[in-house]
Design a protein around this motif. Structure first.
Motif, short mmCIF file in Angstrom:
data_model
loop_
_atom_site.label_atom_id
_atom_site.label_comp_id
_atom_site.label_asym_id
_atom_site.label_seq_id
_atom_site.Cartn_x
_atom_site.Cartn_y
_atom_site.Cartn_z
N ARG A 42 22.65 -19.46 -32.83
CA ARG A 42 23.62 -19.52 -33.94
C ARG A 42 23.31 -18.47 -35.00
NH1 ARG A 42 23.50 -25.04 -32.89
NH2 ARG A 42 21.76 -25.40 -34.30
N THR A 43 22.02 -18.26 -35.26
CA THR A 43 21.62 -17.24 -36.25
C THR A 43 22.05 -15.86 -35.77
OG1 THR A 43 19.73 -18.59 -36.93
CG2 THR A 43 19.67 -16.26 -37.50
N PHE A 44 21.83 -15.57 -34.49
CA PHE A 44 22.26 -14.29 -33.92
C PHE A 44 23.77 -14.12 -34.04
CE2 PHE A 44 18.20 -13.39 -31.81
CZ PHE A 44 18.22 -12.00 -31.76
N ARG A 45 24.53 -15.16 -33.72
CA ARG A 45 25.99 -15.05 -33.74
C ARG A 45 26.52 -14.84 -35.15
NH1 ARG A 45 28.41 -16.00 -29.03
NH2 ARG A 45 27.28 -17.08 -27.36
N THR A 46 25.93 -15.51 -36.11
CA THR A 46 26.34 -15.29 -37.50
C THR A 46 26.08 -13.85 -37.91
OG1 THR A 46 25.89 -17.61 -38.06
CG2 THR A 46 25.98 -16.03 -39.88
N TRP A 47 24.89 -13.37 -37.62
CA TRP A 47 24.51 -11.99 -37.95
C TRP A 47 25.44 -10.98 -37.27
CZ3 TRP A 47 22.22 -8.66 -34.15
CH2 TRP A 47 21.79 -7.42 -34.65
N ALA A 48 25.84 -11.26 -36.01
CA ALA A 48 26.64 -10.31 -35.24
C ALA A 48 28.04 -10.14 -35.79
CB ALA A 48 26.70 -10.75 -33.77
N THR A 49 28.51 -11.10 -36.58
CA THR A 49 29.91 -11.05 -37.05
C THR A 49 30.04 -10.88 -38.56
OG1 THR A 49 29.95 -13.47 -37.19
CG2 THR A 49 30.69 -12.47 -35.13
N GLU A 50 28.94 -10.86 -39.30
CA GLU A 50 29.06 -10.91 -40.75
C GLU A 50 29.29 -9.55 -41.41
OE1 GLU A 50 25.49 -12.62 -42.20
OE2 GLU A 50 24.19 -10.96 -41.60
N SER A 51 29.14 -8.44 -40.69
CA SER A 51 29.35 -7.13 -41.29
C SER A 51 30.83 -6.83 -41.42
CB SER A 51 28.67 -6.04 -40.46
OG SER A 51 28.97 -4.75 -40.99
N ALA A 52 31.19 -6.12 -42.49
CA ALA A 52 32.59 -5.74 -42.69
C ALA A 52 32.97 -4.51 -41.85
CB ALA A 52 32.84 -5.44 -44.17
N ARG A 53 31.97 -3.78 -41.38
CA ARG A 53 32.23 -2.55 -40.60
C ARG A 53 32.34 -2.88 -39.11
NH1 ARG A 53 27.89 1.90 -42.26
NH2 ARG A 53 28.74 2.71 -40.28
N GLN A 54 33.40 -2.36 -38.49
CA GLN A 54 33.63 -2.65 -37.08
C GLN A 54 32.56 -2.04 -36.19
OE1 GLN A 54 37.52 -1.54 -35.73
NE2 GLN A 54 37.17 -2.19 -33.62
N ASP A 55 32.08 -0.81 -36.51
CA ASP A 55 31.06 -0.18 -35.68
C ASP A 55 29.74 -0.94 -35.74
OD1 ASP A 55 30.76 0.53 -38.37
OD2 ASP A 55 29.76 2.42 -37.88
N VAL A 56 29.43 -1.50 -36.91
CA VAL A 56 28.20 -2.29 -37.05
C VAL A 56 28.33 -3.59 -36.24
CG1 VAL A 56 26.73 -3.56 -38.66
CG2 VAL A 56 27.60 -1.30 -39.28
N ARG A 57 29.50 -4.23 -36.33
CA ARG A 57 29.71 -5.46 -35.55
C ARG A 57 29.59 -5.19 -34.06
NH1 ARG A 57 34.06 -6.14 -39.10
NH2 ARG A 57 35.55 -5.76 -37.39
N ALA A 58 30.12 -4.05 -33.60
CA ALA A 58 30.04 -3.70 -32.18
C ALA A 58 28.59 -3.50 -31.76
CB ALA A 58 30.86 -2.45 -31.90
N SER A 59 27.81 -2.83 -32.60
CA SER A 59 26.40 -2.61 -32.31
C SER A 59 25.63 -3.93 -32.26
CB SER A 59 25.79 -1.69 -33.36
OG SER A 59 24.39 -1.54 -33.17
#
Length: 359
Positions: A42-59
């Motif tokens: 759950r911690t990983f999933r929250t971190w993976a989606t919390e950025s406003a930048r699409q390229d960061v979310r993809a990474s």
């Protein structure tokens, strides 16, 4: 919520696997149990989606997929980073792991939900079978794993990929998957003396693994009114005891059972169990009506479906973490609430209504 750290499994460091076979874990070994692994996910999933930048979310999504592959396959980090698009069979829900030595590849089952996440990732553009799935520096991956372990309330070294691999092996053994099967799935070349007398065919390995993975998936999605988790608190009385179960979805379910049952089932803190609540014992309350209620278990959710009869109404509610619970109430009581699909509600049930079954 910070997790309780453990360096050992929950069952006296030994779990029965088959007649005459068992495994033990040194007291110094770093191992996460299923509930801790779920919280880390759950911690990983929250971190993976919390950025406003699409390229960061993809990474971050790629780092999440690497974590999920290690967590559910028990693979080594280099084996995951060496994966090619052709190493994944989404129809059979398997991945072929080998690292750099493709001649020694082994096939490992993965859960349905992980297969769907990989399907989404693979659908982003056209790829040849030999194309690399991940092109990421291993040191960068390790740093992100350590960071998420700390964000989850764990020591950073509990995010080490080798710790996740070890935790997966213990999880499989605790789930009664035969030791030779676990060794084959994890790529252990030399079986120990405990399993030396057992012969397991390749077909048997994949059949056992698929059965376990499917059963594990059903625990995460949870059958209606059945919750799988770990006992995290016990308050013992003269005749009865209060037992609190933390589920994989981070719900806390309170049950009261007799001390005789507690002893007979050998329940203690750290034991894994399932909690079952029969539908007629579940009450429904409007979104603002749950506070003034004596029910020990009050879980918020949303009405997903209503099956109305002349006398009774079956109400299906999806809880906040995605699991479902079914209630059967009188038609008079339901109509008084004036509920409809997608309305927020509370599901209520007392501690005496919860039936515990040891896993």
């Amino acid at each position: 919520m910070p997790l309780l750290m453990t360096s050992t499994p929950d069952e006296d460091y030994a779990v029965r696997l088959s007649p005459g076979a068992s495994f033990s874990i040194p007291s110094t070994a770093k191992v996460l149990d299923s509930v801790q692994l779920a919280e880390l996910e759950r911690t990983f999933r929250t971190w993976a989606t919390e950025s406003a930048r699409q390229d960061v979310r993809a990474s971050r999504q790629r780092i999440l997929l690497i974590f999920l592959l290690i967590r559910h396959s028990g693979a080594k980090l280099n084996e995951v980073l060496e994966l090619r698009f052709g190493d994944i069979d989404l129809e059979k829900r398997v991945v072929i792991l080998a690292g750099e030595d493709k001649e020694k590849g082994r096939t490992v089952e993965i859960p349905d939900d992980l297969a769907e996440e990989l399907r989404t990732a693979l659908s982003q553009g056209a790829h040849a079978p030999d194309d690399a799935l991940f092109r990421i520096d291993p040191a960068h991956v390790r740093r992100k794993f350590y960071e998420q372990a700390e964000a989850c309330g764990l020591p950073r070294d509990f995010g080490n990929p080798s710790t996740l691999r070890r935790s997966r092996s213990v999880e499989l053994l605790r789930g009664n998957l035969p030791l030779p099967v676990v060794q084959r799935l994890l790529g252990h070349s030399t079986p120990n003396l405990t399993a030396a007398h057992l012969e397991v065919s390749e077909e048997d390995v994949h059949h056992a693994a698929r059965q376990y993975v499917d059963r594990e998936s059903s625990r995460r999605t949870s059958a209606r009114n059945i919750f799988f988790g770990k006992i995290v608190e016990m308050n013992k009385g003269d005749i009865q005891s209060e037992v609190i179960l933390q589920t994989l979805g981070d719900l806390r379910i309170t049950s009261v059972i007799t001390n005789t049952s507690l002893k007979r089932m050998r329940l203690k803190i750290g034991t894994f169990a399932t909690a079952e609540i029969k539908a007629p014992w579940v009450l429904i309350a409007g979104s603002v009506d749950a506070a003034e209620n004596s029910a020990e278990n009050r879980l918020p959710g949303v009405v997903m479906a209503v099956n109305a009869g002349k006398v009774n109404v079956e109400v299906l509610v999806r809880l906040s973490e995605g699991t479902e619970i079914c209630a059967v109430v009188t038609a008079t009581g339901f109509h008084r609430l004036k509920l409809k699909v997608n309305d927020p509600v509370w599901t209520l049930f007392g501690a005496y209504s919860v039936i515990l079954n040891r896993e």
